[in-house]
Enzyme design. Structure first.
Site, short mmCIF file in Angstrom:
data_model
loop_
_atom_site.label_atom_id
_atom_site.label_comp_id
_atom_site.label_asym_id
_atom_site.label_seq_id
_atom_site.Cartn_x
_atom_site.Cartn_y
_atom_site.Cartn_z
N CYS A 363 0.83 -1.21 0.00
CA CYS A 363 0.00 0.00 0.00
C CYS A 363 0.86 1.26 0.00
O CYS A 363 0.34 2.36 -0.15
CB CYS A 363 -0.94 0.01 1.21
SG CYS A 363 -0.09 -0.02 2.80
N GLU A 409 -2.97 0.30 -3.99
CA GLU A 409 -2.18 -0.91 -3.77
C GLU A 409 -1.39 -1.23 -5.04
O GLU A 409 -1.96 -1.19 -6.14
CB GLU A 409 -3.09 -2.10 -3.44
CG GLU A 409 -3.89 -1.96 -2.16
CD GLU A 409 -3.12 -2.42 -0.93
OE1 GLU A 409 -1.98 -2.90 -1.09
OE2 GLU A 409 -3.67 -2.30 0.18
#
Length: 416
Positions: A363, A409
């Site tokens: 992330c 992500e």
């Protein structure tokens, strides 16, 4: 989808009755611009911004690998200076419209719980605890909801020097407020209380105490049902999580001759969603409650080829790899926190020749994950005990899980 709120002057100014409308609006703009800086942009423009950000990550990785002297020219001589091809960003499947700064990037139910908590703080004789050394008691509120609308609220509390009787009294007042008082409008599914003298504590360090309701909330992803404890990680964007897991599934190319390692597995979502196409799934997770959830999730969904181990990955993974006796190929899937993987985890994966495919879900790829990328791909270094064949980045797929923010992500596929 969780919301974290710390009691403080700005939050109080937003929701405190009687605050001037102009000042309140200015504070809301400030909060919105910090939490969701892309809210003014049409969603297609947001995706372009994020795509450029991910391109810079791959350019940086290629540049750093050149500096380390990698001899794999296919890594360092890609078009646009990328270390590998970058696919188009996969858009989020669940987008909250941010037409006004008051909307924010959270469901209305989350804000309602936060407003009620603010009301509770205003009537409490105990002060909020902003800095431990300055005293105070009431700390963070975490709100977790699922797609069915069930709500779990977790409130952390610094006990300072309160007696057990005084603590019991505060818990009773909190429960009464959210079950019989003004907070009852929130219709909480679960209300948890945690006494903690640290900024963030696990259940093992400071147990979560269920004051009211159900001990878990549940979510469905890709046809599977997942139990979620208060201490367990679960992706905040459920619709986006389905796309993320499908992306990982396609990149893994796992088959019945493959053992999947699900490292930092949380409640087992990735491993369980791929279990049907693999021979076996082995999950590792440091949070014990999450491992208990993962085992329950496997049993409830009738999945028998998964095992989950509790403990630090840097301890559990090397032991597992050294003790395995079969010769099946391994596919490692890692989904660590922003702190990245511990060096011992990287070393264990790098030095295990049976792992030919590695999928890294990050992330924050420009952060500590970049250190991991370099450790996986750098030339062998006996001094650092990275003696295995280096991995090569093969493909990068960004998946937008966080609309209106700068984050997404990045799924990186490495092979060797």
């Amino acid at each position: 989808m969780p919301l974290h709120v710390l009691p403080g002057p700005e939050i109080g100014c937003v929701w405190k009755a009687g605050v001037s409308g102009v000042y309140s609006c200015l504070v809301l703009f400030r909060l919105t611009n910090v939490a969701t800086p892309l809210w003014r942009f049409p969603y297609e423009e947001q995706l372009k911004v994020k795509s450029e950000s991910q391109k810079k990550v791959l350019q940086t990785l290629a540049s750093r690998l050149r500096e380390l002297g990698t001899d794999k020219l296919e890594i360092t001589q890609k078009p646009d200076g990328l270390c590998c091809p970058l696919r188009s960003i996969v858009p989020s499947q669940g987008i909250l419209s941010v037409c006004e700064p008051t909307t924010g990037n959270m469901p209305e139910k989350h804000k309602q719980v936060a407003q009620c908590y603010e009301e509770f703080l205003q009537q409490s004789p105990l002060d909020p605890c902003l800095l431990f050394h300055q005293g105070g008691h009431w700390r963070e509120l975490t709100v977790r909801t699922n797609s069915s609308g069930h709500i779990m609220a977790i409130i952390t509390f610094h006990p300072q020097d309160l007696s057990q009787d005084e603590l019991c009294n505060q818990k009773a007042l909190l429960k009464e407020f959210f079950t019989c008082g003004p907070g009852a409008v929130c219709n909480l599914t679960s209300l948890y209380f945690q006494e903690s003298i640290m900024t963030r504590s696990s259940h093992q360090q400071s147990p979560y105490q269920l004051l009211y309701g159900e001990p878990y909330i549940f979510e469905e992803v890709l046809g599977l049902k997942f139990r979620i404890s208060p201490d367990a990680f679960f992706q905040i964007n459920t619709a986006g999580a389905e796309v993320l897991y499908q992306t990982v599934r396609k990149l893994s190319r796992a088959d019945k001759n493959t053992v999947l390692l699900d490292i930092c597995c949380g409640t087992g979502a990735i491993g369980l969603s791929l279990a049907h196409q693999a021979s076996k799934v082995v999950g590792v997770e440091v949070v014990e409650q999450a491992v208990e959830d993962a085992r329950w999730n496997a049993a409830f969904n009738g999945i028998s080829n998964c095992e989950f181990h509790s403990g630090k990955a840097e301890t559990v993974l090397p032991q597992f790899l050294m003790s395995r006796e079969d010769d099946r190929l391994l596919v490692a899937i890692v989904n660590p926190s922003r702190a990245g993987l511990h060096y011992h985890v990287v070393r264990a994966i790098r030095n295990c020749e049976a792992i030919r495919t590695l999928i890294y879900v990050s992330c924050k790829p420009e952060g500590e994950a970049m250190r991991n990328f370099l450790e996986f791909c750098c030339p062998p270094d006996s001094g650092k005990k990275l003696v295995g064949e280096p991995f090569s980045p093969l493909l990068a797929v960004p998946v937008d899980m966080f609309p209106h923010t700068m984050h997404c992500e990045l799924v990186m596929l490495f092979t060797r």
